[in-house]
Design a protein around this motif. Structure first.
Motif, PDB file in Angstrom:
ATOM      1  N   SER A 150       8.106   4.100   7.446  1.00  0.00           N
ATOM      2  CA  SER A 150       9.118   3.059   7.606  1.00  0.00           C
ATOM      3  C   SER A 150       8.857   1.862   6.693  1.00  0.00           C
ATOM      4  O   SER A 150       9.773   1.084   6.400  1.00  0.00           O
ATOM      5  N   GLU A 151       7.618   1.703   6.241  1.00  0.00           N
ATOM      6  CA  GLU A 151       7.277   0.578   5.361  1.00  0.00           C
ATOM      7  C   GLU A 151       7.485   0.904   3.885  1.00  0.00           C
ATOM      8  O   GLU A 151       7.207   0.095   3.012  1.00  0.00           O
ATOM      9  N   LEU A 152       7.987   2.131   3.596  1.00  0.00           N
ATOM     10  CA  LEU A 152       8.277   2.539   2.220  1.00  0.00           C
ATOM     11  C   LEU A 152       9.707   2.123   1.905  1.00  0.00           C
ATOM     12  O   LEU A 152      10.622   2.942   1.896  1.00  0.00           O
ATOM     13  N   SER A 153       9.929   0.833   1.654  1.00  0.00           N
ATOM     14  CA  SER A 153      11.280   0.306   1.476  1.00  0.00           C
ATOM     15  C   SER A 153      11.809   0.611   0.078  1.00  0.00           C
ATOM     16  O   SER A 153      11.052   0.813  -0.867  1.00  0.00           O
ATOM     17  N   MET A 154      13.147   0.609  -0.049  1.00  0.00           N
ATOM     18  CA  MET A 154      13.794   0.932  -1.309  1.00  0.00           C
ATOM     19  C   MET A 154      13.447  -0.058  -2.410  1.00  0.00           C
ATOM     20  O   MET A 154      13.105   0.318  -3.522  1.00  0.00           O
ATOM     21  N   GLY A 155      13.573  -1.353  -2.089  1.00  0.00           N
ATOM     22  CA  GLY A 155      13.274  -2.348  -3.104  1.00  0.00           C
ATOM     23  C   GLY A 155      11.850  -2.240  -3.606  1.00  0.00           C
ATOM     24  O   GLY A 155      11.587  -2.351  -4.802  1.00  0.00           O
ATOM     25  N   ALA A 185       0.826  -1.209   0.000  1.00  0.00           N
ATOM     26  CA  ALA A 185       0.000   0.000   0.000  1.00  0.00           C
ATOM     27  C   ALA A 185       0.856   1.253   0.000  1.00  0.00           C
ATOM     28  O   ALA A 185       0.581   2.213  -0.737  1.00  0.00           O
ATOM     29  N   ALA A 186       1.915   1.280   0.830  1.00  0.00           N
ATOM     30  CA  ALA A 186       2.783   2.457   0.888  1.00  0.00           C
ATOM     31  C   ALA A 186       3.431   2.724  -0.462  1.00  0.00           C
ATOM     32  O   ALA A 186       3.502   3.877  -0.926  1.00  0.00           O
ATOM     33  N   SER A 187       3.903   1.667  -1.129  1.00  0.00           N
ATOM     34  CA  SER A 187       4.544   1.823  -2.435  1.00  0.00           C
ATOM     35  C   SER A 187       3.546   2.264  -3.500  1.00  0.00           C
ATOM     36  O   SER A 187       3.862   3.099  -4.354  1.00  0.00           O
ATOM     37  N   PRO A 235      14.782  11.148  10.337  1.00  0.00           N
ATOM     38  CA  PRO A 235      15.190  10.654   9.027  1.00  0.00           C
ATOM     39  C   PRO A 235      14.034  10.514   8.056  1.00  0.00           C
ATOM     40  O   PRO A 235      14.201  10.716   6.873  1.00  0.00           O
ATOM     41  N   SER A 236      12.846  10.175   8.560  1.00  0.00           N
ATOM     42  CA  SER A 236      11.714  10.013   7.652  1.00  0.00           C
ATOM     43  C   SER A 236      11.379  11.330   6.970  1.00  0.00           C
ATOM     44  O   SER A 236      11.163  11.396   5.761  1.00  0.00           O
ATOM     45  N   ALA A 237      11.337  12.412   7.740  1.00  0.00           N
ATOM     46  CA  ALA A 237      11.035  13.725   7.162  1.00  0.00           C
ATOM     47  C   ALA A 237      12.113  14.150   6.180  1.00  0.00           C
ATOM     48  O   ALA A 237      11.836  14.703   5.114  1.00  0.00           O
ATOM     49  N   ILE A 238      13.380  13.887   6.530  1.00  0.00           N
ATOM     50  CA  ILE A 238      14.484  14.259   5.648  1.00  0.00           C
ATOM     51  C   ILE A 238      14.362  13.513   4.322  1.00  0.00           C
ATOM     52  O   ILE A 238      14.494  14.089   3.244  1.00  0.00           O
ATOM     53  N   LYS A 239      14.089  12.216   4.406  1.00  0.00           N
ATOM     54  CA  LYS A 239      13.998  11.417   3.190  1.00  0.00           C
ATOM     55  C   LYS A 239      12.849  11.888   2.295  1.00  0.00           C
ATOM     56  O   LYS A 239      12.997  12.010   1.082  1.00  0.00           O
TER      57      LYS A 239
END
Length: 647
Positions: free
Chosen positions: A295-300, A158-160, A545-549
Motif C-alpha cells: 500500500s505504500e508503493l504509491s504512483m507518484g 524504501a518501497a519505491s 487489488p495489491s496482488a492484481i496490481k
C-alpha cells in the motif's frame, strides 16, 4: 604490480594489493572523500521527515529536537551501512572496479516529493499544544503521530527503492543497458540531470535563511576551499566539503560555548543525540522504520523514482568507463557494465531494507584514483569494511547529526546548483550549434519546470481528474508533476524521432538503424510509462487489488524486456492496444457505456472479463508477438552489431 598499469603510471593497479597499513590509509581517504556528500543527504531529509513547527513551548521543542537528532543519527548510520554493503557488492561481484557507492543525488527530487506528500497527509494538529496544553495525554499521541509520519515517509521511500532496484537489476543482468543507451543521448540526459538540481530550488534559501550569517559563511568557505585553495593545497583538493563542514561546525560550537550563539538558535550545535544513541547498533539494522507494505508503493513515488534510476544508470555507465581508464585497465567490457548495473540494482534493493537511500557510483572517488594513481579494488574493499563499521557504530551518527541547520542550508545552495551544472556539462557533449539539439533540450527543460508547476499550482491536476477516468488521471498527474519524468519522456520521443546524426546527438558509437530505432524508443518510453501505469490501470476494486496490481506490473515489465530484446513493429501494434483499452475505459465512462463493478456475482464476472481479462489477454499477446518478432529486423540488428554498434 601488473605491467599494463605501469605503462599508465599507476602505482597500484586493479589486481594489486598495497601493504596492509598503507591500504587502510588509502581506504580511509576514499571514505573521507565521499563523507561530505553522503552525510549531506540524511541531514537534508531528517529535518524534512520530522519537521518541528514554530511557536511550540520550549520544552516541547526541545523534546522534538532530541527525537529529530536521534532519527537523523540513525539515518546517517544506515546510509553508511548501506554504502558499505553496496561498495562491497560492486567491487567484489559487480563491475569489480575500484568504485565507491554512495547516496545518489539523482533521487533527491523524487524523495522530496514523497516526503512532502506524506507530511501533507499525516501532519499532526498541534493546535492544543500551541494553546498551552502540554499534558502527557495531549502531547504523547501527537509526538507518536509525528514520529510515525516520518517513519511512513521512509517506508514509502524504501518501497519505491526496492521496486526500482529490482527493475535496475533486471536491466543489468539481462544485458539491456547497451540497448537502453542506444536511445538515450546527451540531448536527453543533460536536461534530465539539470532538473534534478533545479527541482530542489525551494530547499536552498529557505533552509539557509534560518541563520544567514552562518549559511552565508558556509557558502564562502566552500568556495574558498573547493575553488581557490584546492589549486595550491592538495588537502583542500581532496576534502573540500568535509573540511568546510568541520570548520563551520567547530566555529558554531565554539561560539555556542562563548554564548554568542544561543541554545535556541538553529546554528547551535546540539550533541544530545550522542548521549541517547548506543555504541553499537543491534536492533535497528533491518527495516529500522518498519516493513513497507504494498500500500505504500504509491504512483507518484514509483514514477519519480524510476526517472531517478534512469539518470543514475546513465551516470554509472559513464563512471565505469572513467574508473577503469583511471585505474589503467582500458574500457570496461559489456559484461562488466551489465554486472555493475545489475549489482547496483541489488544494492539499492538491499539499501531499502537497511533504511537508507538509493546508491550509485561516486564520481569524486573516481577523481581520487586519478590524483593518487591508486586503482586497487582491494583498497576500495577495505574502504567498504570501514563504512560498514561506521554504520554499526551508533554514536558516529550522533556526531554527524549535530551539524547545524544553517550549515546544511549552505551545503544545499552549493551542492544543488552543482548538480544542475553537471547536467549542463552532459548536454554540452552534444552539438550545441545544432538548432535541433537546442530546441529539443530547451523544450524538455522548460516543460520539465513548467508542466509540474501547472499540475501542482495552476489547477492542472483538478482539470485532468475532471476530464479523465480516475485511474488514468492518477497516472497522468503523477507523471506531469515530476519534472524528470516529463523531460525524459518528451526527450526520448523527440530525440529519437527527429532526424539527427550520431555526432550531432553526441553519441560516440553508431546507434541502431533508423528503421529499428522506433521500437526501441517506444520500449524505453514504456519503462517510464507502462510499468507504473499498469499498477493503476489494471489494479482491481475486487478481490486482492495489491496482488492484481503486482501481477500486471510484472507482466508489463516482462513485455518491456521482450520489446527491447526483440523489437518488432507487430509487437508495438499490440502494445498500442493496451492503451486503447485504457482509453476506452475513461472515454466511454462519461457516456454511460462502461459498466461499473457490480455487487452481484454475474455483474462482477462480466466486468472482470471485459475490462480485466481483456487487458490481461492483450498484455499476453504483446509478449507472445514480441517473442515472434520478424526475422528481418533481427538480422538487421545482428548485422549492425557486427559492424561495431554498441551492445
Amino acid at each position: 604490480m601488473s605491467s599494463d598499469t605501469t605503462n599508465n603510471q599507476i602505482i597500484y593497479g586493479l589486481d594489486d594489493r598495497p601493504p596492509p597499513l598503507r591500504a587502510v590509509v588509502l581506504a580511509a581517504q576514499h571514505v573521507l572523500t565521499m563523507f561530505g556528500s553522503t552525510v549531506a543527504v540524511p541531514l537534508i531529509f531528517g529535518k524534512e521527515l520530522w519537521p518541528i513547527p514554530a511557536g511550540l513551548p520550549e520544552t516541547v521543542t526541545q523534546t522534538l529536537e532530541n527525537a529529530q537528532l536521534a532519527n537523523v543519527a540513525l539515518l546517517i548510520a544506515s546510509v553508511m551501512l548501506c554504502s558499505g554493503v553496496a561498495t562491497l557488492l560492486q567491487s567484489t561481484f559487480g563491475s569489480r572496479l575500484p568504485i565507491i557507492q554512495g547516496v545518489s543525488f539523482s533521487f533527491l527530487a523524487a524523495f522530496f516529493g514523497i516526503v512532502a506528500a506524506v507530511q501533507t497527509a499525516s501532519v499532526p494538529d498541534w493546535a492544543l499544544v500551541l494553546a498551552g496544553d502540554t499534558s502527557a495525554q495531549t502531547l504523547g499521541p501527537l509526538v507518536d503521530q509525528w514520529q510515525q509520519a516520518g517513519a511512513l515517509g521512509m517506508r514509502t521511500i524504501a518501497a519505491s527503492i526496492i521496486f526500482g532496484g529490482v527493475i535496475e537489476a533486471t536491466i543489468g543482468f539481462t544485458g539491456l543497458m547497451g540497448l537502453v543507451r542506444r536511445v538515450l543521448s546527451p540531448v536527453v540526459i543533460g536536461p534530465v540531470i539539470m532538473l534534478i538540481g533545479l527541482a530542489l530550488y525551494d530547499a536552498g534559501a529557505p533552509v539557509a535563511a534560518s541563520n544567514w550569517y552562518v549559511s552565508g559563511t558556509t557558502i564562502i568557505v566552500i568556495i574558498l576551499f573547493a575553488l581557490i585553495l584546492s589549486r595550491s593545497v592538495r588537502l583542500f583538493k581532496l576534502f573540500p566539503m568535509l573540511l568546510a563542514i568541520m570548520v563551520m561546525v567547530t566555529g558554531c560550537y565554539v561560539l555556542g560555548l562563548m554564548g554568542v550563539i544561543k541554545s535556541t538558535d538553529p546554528a547551535h550545535v546540539n550533541l544530545s543525540a550522542v548521549e541517547l544513541l548506543p555504541w553499537v547498533r543491534t536492533d535497528t539494522l533491518i527495516f529500522p522504520w518498519g516493513v513497507p507494505g504494498v500500500s505504500e508503493l504509491s504512483m507518484g513515488a514509483v514514477i519519480a523514482v524510476l526517472a531517478g534510476y534512469l539518470a543514475s544508470m546513465i551516470e554509472s555507465f559513464g563512471d565505469y568507463h572513467a574508473c577503469k581508464q583511471m585505474a589503467g585497465g582500458g574500457d570496461p567490457t559489456p559484461k562488466e557494465i551489465s554486472r555493475g548495473i545489475g549489482f547496483e540494482g541489488v544494492a539499492c534493493a538491499i539499501t531499502g531494507m537497511l533504511g537508507g537511500f538509493a546508491s550509485t557510483s561516486y564520481s569524486e572517488n573516481i577523481g581520487l584514483i586519478g590524483l593518487t594513481k591508486v586503482g586497487s579494488r582491494y583498497v576500495v574493499q577495505i574502504g567498504a569494511v570501514i563504512l560498514l563499521l561506521l554504520g554499526l557504530f551508533g554514536k558516529f551518527g550522533g556526531f554527524a547529526a549535530a551539524i547545524p541547520q544553517p550549515v546544511v542550508g549552505g551545503l544545499y545552495c552549493a551542492l544543488f546548483g552543482l548538480i544542475a551544472a553537471v547536467g549542463v556539462r552532459q548536454f554540452a557533449k552534444a552539438d550545441l550549434d545544432s538548432d535541433r539539439n537546442l530546441f529539443i533540450g530547451g523544450f524538455i527543460l522548460f516543460m520539465g519546470i513548467s508542466l509540474p508547476f501547472y499540475f501542482k499550482y495552476a489547477g492542472g491536476a483538478q482539470a485532468v481528474k475532471a476530464a479523465m477516468y480516475p485511474d488514468v488521471a492518477g497516472v497522468v498527474v503523477s507523471i506531469g508533476s515530476t519534472g524528470m519524468a516529463v523531460a525524459a519522456i518528451f526527450g526520448l520521443i523527440l530525440d529519437n524521432l527527429v532526424p539527427g546524426t550520431v555526432a550531432e546527438r553526441g553519441l560516440k558509437t553508431p546507434v541502431v538503424p533508423s528503421h529499428s530505432r522506433l521500437p526501441a524508443t517506444i520500449a524505453a518510453t514504456c519503462y517510464l510509462l507502462l510499468v507504473p501505469a499498469s499498477l493503476t490501470l489494471f489494479g482491481g476494486d475486487l478481490g486482492n487489488p495489491s496482488a492484481i496490481k503486482l501481477c500486471f506490473a510484472g507482466v508489463s515489465f516482462l513485455m518491456f524486456l521482450l520489446l527491447l530484446k526483440q523489437p518488432s513493429v507487430l509487437a508495438l501494434i499490440f502494445a498500442i492496444l493496451i492503451f486503447l483499452v485504457a482509453l476506452m475505459r475513461f472515454t466511454l465512462k462519461p457516456m454511460g457505456m462502461v459498466p461499473e463493478p457490480s455487487t452481484s456475482v454475474v455483474g462482477s464476472m462480466i466486468y472482470l472479463l471485459v475490462f480485466r481479462a481483456g487487458a490481461a489477454a492483450i498484455l499476453a499477446a504483446t509478449a507472445f508477438f514480441a517473442v515472434l518478432a520478424d526475422r528481418s529486423n533481427q538480422r538487421v540488428s545482428r548485422k549492425a552489431s557486427d559492424d561495431g554498434i554498441e551492445s
